[in-house]
Scaffold this motif. Structure first.
Motif, PDB file in Angstrom:
ATOM      1  N   VAL A 170      35.366  -8.859 -23.006  1.00 47.94           N
ATOM      2  CA  VAL A 170      34.831  -8.218 -21.796  1.00 47.94           C
ATOM      3  C   VAL A 170      35.897  -8.090 -20.718  1.00 47.94           C
ATOM      4  CG1 VAL A 170      33.086  -8.370 -19.969  1.00 47.94           C
ATOM      5  CG2 VAL A 170      32.493  -8.997 -22.321  1.00 47.94           C
ATOM      6  N   LEU A 171      36.444  -9.225 -20.266  1.00 51.11           N
ATOM      7  CA  LEU A 171      37.347  -9.182 -19.112  1.00 51.11           C
ATOM      8  C   LEU A 171      38.727  -8.633 -19.451  1.00 51.11           C
ATOM      9  CD1 LEU A 171      36.676 -12.444 -17.077  1.00 51.11           C
ATOM     10  CD2 LEU A 171      35.982 -10.113 -16.555  1.00 51.11           C
ATOM     11  N   THR A 172      39.299  -9.066 -20.569  1.00 52.13           N
ATOM     12  CA  THR A 172      40.680  -8.708 -20.864  1.00 52.13           C
ATOM     13  C   THR A 172      40.823  -7.284 -21.389  1.00 52.13           C
ATOM     14  OG1 THR A 172      41.162 -11.017 -21.362  1.00 52.13           O
ATOM     15  CG2 THR A 172      42.752  -9.392 -22.131  1.00 52.13           C
ATOM     16  N   VAL A 173      39.874  -6.826 -22.209  1.00 49.86           N
ATOM     17  CA  VAL A 173      40.086  -5.562 -22.916  1.00 49.86           C
ATOM     18  C   VAL A 173      39.175  -4.427 -22.442  1.00 49.86           C
ATOM     19  CG1 VAL A 173      40.081  -4.444 -25.190  1.00 49.86           C
ATOM     20  CG2 VAL A 173      40.953  -6.781 -24.949  1.00 49.86           C
ATOM     21  N   PHE A 174      37.859  -4.609 -22.502  1.00 47.85           N
ATOM     22  CA  PHE A 174      36.988  -3.448 -22.414  1.00 47.85           C
ATOM     23  C   PHE A 174      36.400  -3.138 -21.029  1.00 47.85           C
ATOM     24  CE2 PHE A 174      36.718  -4.281 -27.027  1.00 47.85           C
ATOM     25  CZ  PHE A 174      37.038  -3.013 -27.489  1.00 47.85           C
ATOM     26  N   LEU A 175      35.975  -4.148 -20.267  1.00 49.84           N
ATOM     27  CA  LEU A 175      35.152  -3.850 -19.098  1.00 49.84           C
ATOM     28  C   LEU A 175      35.922  -3.172 -17.976  1.00 49.84           C
ATOM     29  CD1 LEU A 175      32.362  -3.930 -17.853  1.00 49.84           C
ATOM     30  CD2 LEU A 175      32.902  -6.195 -16.912  1.00 49.84           C
ATOM     31  N   GLY A 176      37.159  -3.618 -17.699  1.00 45.21           N
ATOM     32  CA  GLY A 176      37.910  -3.039 -16.585  1.00 45.21           C
ATOM     33  C   GLY A 176      38.039  -1.527 -16.671  1.00 45.21           C
ATOM     34  N   PRO A 177      38.620  -1.005 -17.758  1.00 45.56           N
ATOM     35  CA  PRO A 177      38.736   0.456 -17.866  1.00 45.56           C
ATOM     36  C   PRO A 177      37.381   1.161 -17.903  1.00 45.56           C
ATOM     37  CG  PRO A 177      40.190  -0.647 -19.427  1.00 45.56           C
ATOM     38  CD  PRO A 177      39.308  -1.703 -18.859  1.00 45.56           C
ATOM     39  N   TYR A 178      36.381   0.560 -18.581  1.00 44.15           N
ATOM     40  CA  TYR A 178      35.098   1.241 -18.727  1.00 44.15           C
ATOM     41  C   TYR A 178      34.332   1.280 -17.404  1.00 44.15           C
ATOM     42  CZ  TYR A 178      30.534   2.557 -20.532  1.00 44.15           C
ATOM     43  OH  TYR A 178      29.350   3.210 -20.752  1.00 44.15           O
ATOM     44  N   LEU A 179      34.281   0.148 -16.685  1.00 44.74           N
ATOM     45  CA  LEU A 179      33.575   0.132 -15.401  1.00 44.74           C
ATOM     46  C   LEU A 179      34.267   1.048 -14.400  1.00 44.74           C
ATOM     47  CD1 LEU A 179      31.303  -0.942 -13.650  1.00 44.74           C
ATOM     48  CD2 LEU A 179      32.711  -2.962 -13.134  1.00 44.74           C
TER      49      LEU A 179
ATOM     50  N   GLY B  96      26.524   6.305 -17.782  1.00 44.81           N
ATOM     51  CA  GLY B  96      26.305   7.303 -16.737  1.00 44.81           C
ATOM     52  C   GLY B  96      27.031   6.933 -15.462  1.00 44.81           C
ATOM     53  N   ASP B  97      26.277   6.858 -14.369  1.00 43.48           N
ATOM     54  CA  ASP B  97      26.876   6.509 -13.071  1.00 43.48           C
ATOM     55  C   ASP B  97      26.370   5.159 -12.561  1.00 43.48           C
ATOM     56  OD1 ASP B  97      24.277   7.173 -12.520  1.00 43.48           O
ATOM     57  OD2 ASP B  97      24.739   8.726 -11.037  1.00 43.48           O
ATOM     58  N   ARG B  98      25.984   4.278 -13.464  1.00 45.50           N
ATOM     59  CA  ARG B  98      25.393   2.993 -13.078  1.00 45.50           C
ATOM     60  C   ARG B  98      26.462   1.956 -12.729  1.00 45.50           C
ATOM     61  NH1 ARG B  98      20.863   2.359 -17.900  1.00 45.50           N
ATOM     62  NH2 ARG B  98      19.533   4.109 -17.289  1.00 45.50           N
ATOM     63  N   TYR B  99      27.348   2.296 -11.854  1.00 41.93           N
ATOM     64  CA  TYR B  99      28.429   1.372 -11.517  1.00 41.93           C
ATOM     65  C   TYR B  99      27.914   0.148 -10.778  1.00 41.93           C
ATOM     66  CZ  TYR B  99      28.426   2.772  -6.597  1.00 41.93           C
ATOM     67  OH  TYR B  99      28.071   2.976  -5.291  1.00 41.93           O
ATOM     68  N   LEU B 100      26.846   0.307  -9.974  1.00 41.24           N
ATOM     69  CA  LEU B 100      26.285  -0.843  -9.252  1.00 41.24           C
ATOM     70  C   LEU B 100      25.681  -1.851 -10.226  1.00 41.24           C
ATOM     71  CD1 LEU B 100      24.602   0.694  -6.075  1.00 41.24           C
ATOM     72  CD2 LEU B 100      26.572  -0.841  -6.178  1.00 41.24           C
ATOM     73  N   LEU B 101      25.029  -1.361 -11.274  1.00 44.53           N
ATOM     74  CA  LEU B 101      24.510  -2.255 -12.305  1.00 44.53           C
ATOM     75  C   LEU B 101      25.667  -3.016 -12.952  1.00 44.53           C
ATOM     76  CD1 LEU B 101      22.285  -3.322 -14.204  1.00 44.53           C
ATOM     77  CD2 LEU B 101      22.710  -1.319 -15.658  1.00 44.53           C
ATOM     78  N   GLY B 102      26.733  -2.299 -13.283  1.00 46.98           N
ATOM     79  CA  GLY B 102      27.890  -2.953 -13.887  1.00 46.98           C
ATOM     80  C   GLY B 102      28.498  -4.003 -12.974  1.00 46.98           C
ATOM     81  N   GLY B 103      28.605  -3.682 -11.693  1.00 48.67           N
ATOM     82  CA  GLY B 103      29.158  -4.642 -10.738  1.00 48.67           C
ATOM     83  C   GLY B 103      28.298  -5.884 -10.620  1.00 48.67           C
ATOM     84  N   ALA B 104      26.983  -5.687 -10.542  1.00 48.68           N
ATOM     85  CA  ALA B 104      26.076  -6.833 -10.416  1.00 48.68           C
ATOM     86  C   ALA B 104      26.136  -7.720 -11.656  1.00 48.68           C
ATOM     87  CB  ALA B 104      24.648  -6.337 -10.182  1.00 48.68           C
ATOM     88  N   LEU B 105      26.135  -7.096 -12.831  1.00 52.36           N
ATOM     89  CA  LEU B 105      26.196  -7.880 -14.065  1.00 52.36           C
ATOM     90  C   LEU B 105      27.513  -8.634 -14.184  1.00 52.36           C
ATOM     91  CD1 LEU B 105      24.609  -5.340 -16.578  1.00 52.36           C
ATOM     92  CD2 LEU B 105      23.555  -7.409 -15.659  1.00 52.36           C
TER      93      LEU B 105
END
Length: 448
Positions: free
Chosen positions: A38-47, A125-134
């Protein structure tokens, strides 16, 4: 007859301790996948991509009405999660020591983090707030869970075996991170073959870390046991608890001296980990596949490195072995300064050097600190240790960024980090570890 009974009781106690240790290893196996996948590979670029999809014409998103560049949203969210963790960790640590009920708190932290990570499947989609909260929930929960997990170490391992047990725990974590990352990279790279879009593949990879975390947490929850409360822990609201912990630690200045040394050299370690990919892409001109391959190599070799340094600690002691690892970090950075651009093989050599000292440096630092914690205050003190590990590593990235800004060279930026290992070496070398252990009220191991 009485002698036989005593021997049987001792054997039962040793077997029970080994059973707990094996269960304890599995929490690192469970939650380390979150850090890697999550932190090292996928989430940063995807979020960041999700935030850009939601941005206005100027490239800004507006969480709670505050204008934030979409490219900065992930970094700000990680910072917010650290603030939340800094408030919650001392509170949870004090409660664990006061009540003796670490296991329910560990379960709450683990399953909160696992649920939030699994919920990242719905991040599209555009659910960046959901991603940030999670992300805030998952990151803070992982910090709390690791603090409680670390605080078990002095209770499940005797002084002479603590380095080996800590090293095995780190090795388990890196092994799990490597295993799941390989599976996720296969899914991501061949998503078309599985009938998935690239976005769907990323969401599955993110959720898989949460499912893994939740499933394997069952093992330590079955095997670890709570101890009677010491009655020494304190619980106060929010930051007041942190202040109370720091005041109590002032009674043990040598413990604080070790924590200061650890804070400094660990800041260097964390900065190398976080900025190595930037150095590889911007200064050396390497592609994404090379960088991901290097991350995987670090994970694999960190398993061997943690176990090997655990064995070295049996002969030379944890303190000397850590000091040796700091010399190795300095040499590795010096070699990194001279790496030729556009030649992936040398970057892999650098990654190998990092991997071999990474796990051992962290594992032995944890076990050495466990000797310096007063009995009955394990969780409370490990909350301060965990904040040093996660919440205080800001000076390294700042120095890296300022050096690049002044020189325009990532080579100068990466070599500037040597100062953290040199200063950390000097401070750790000055700590009289045996006296520090005795002053904390713990038995001094034969070799430390």
């Amino acid at each position: 007859m009485e002698t036989g009974t005593v021997r049987a009781e001792v054997a039962d106690e040793a077997a029970g301790r080994r059973r707990e240790q094996r269960g304890w290893y599995f929490y690192d196996w469970a939650c380390s996948v979150y850090s890697t996948t999550v932190l090292t590979v996928f989430l940063g670029p995807y979020l960041t991509a999700v935030a850009r999809h939601a941005a206005d014409a100027g490239g800004y998103v507006h969480p709670l009405g505050v204008p934030v560049r979409a490219g900065s949203f992930f970094a700000y969210t990680v910072s917010l999660s650290v603030i939340v963790a800094v408030v919650v960790m001392p509170l949870a640590g004090g409660a664990a020591d006061r009540t003796g009920r670490k296991k329910p708190l560990l379960a709450a932290a683990a399953y909160t983090g696992a649920a939030a990570t699994t919920g990242m499947f719905f991040l599209d989609g555009d659910r960046y707030l959901l991603g940030g909260a999670l992300l805030v929930v998952a990151n803070a929960a992982q910090s709390v869970g690791m603090m409680l997990y670390n605080s078990y170490l002095p209770q499940i391992a005797g002084p002479e075996e603590r380095d080996a047990v800590s090293s095995r725990g780190w090795a388990f974590g890196y092994a799990a991170g490597s295993l799941v990352l390989v599976a996720n990279l296969v899914l991501y790279s061949a998503h078309d073959s599985f009938g998935l879009s690239q976005t769907a593949a990323v969401r599955i990879c993110l959720a898989s870390a949460g499912l893994w975390w939740g499933a394997f947490t069952l093992v330590p929850l079955r095997r670890l046991r709570d101890r009677p409360a010491s009655g020494e822990g304190t619980v106060a609201p929010g930051l007041r608890q942190l202040a109370a912990t720091v005041r109590d630690m002032r009674r043990y200045p040598l413990t604080l001296a070790f924590l200061l040394a650890y804070l400094i050299y660990n800041d260097g370690i964390q900065t190398v980990i976080s900025q190595a990919s930037v150095y590889g892409s911007e200064e050396l001109g390497l592609g994404q596949s090379t960088l991901i391959g290097a991350v995987l190599l670090v994970q694999v070799l960190a398993v061997a490195g943690a176990l090997a340094m655990g064995r070295l600690a049996r002969t030379y002691g944890a303190r000397r072995t850590i000091l040796g690892s700091l010399v190795a970090w300095t040499v590795t950075l010096g070699a990194g300064y001279f790496l030729p651009a556009g030649v992936p093989v040398w970057f892999f050599v650098l990654a190998a050097g990092i991997g071999l000292v990474l796990g051992g440096s962290q594992a032995l630092s944890r076990s050495l600190f466990s000797h310096l914690v007063p009995p009955g205050k394990e969780a409370e003190y490990f909350s301060a240790y965990e904040m040093s590990d996660r919440g205080m590593s800001w000076l390294g990235p700042l120095l890296f960024g300022v050096t690049y800004q002044l020189t325009g060279s990532y080579r100068s930026a990466i070599i500037s980090l040597v100062v953290f290992f040199v200063v950390g070496f000097v401070l750790l070398a000055r700590v009289p570890v045996r006296r520090a252990i005795a002053e904390a009220g713990n038995p001094v191991p034969e070799r430390i």
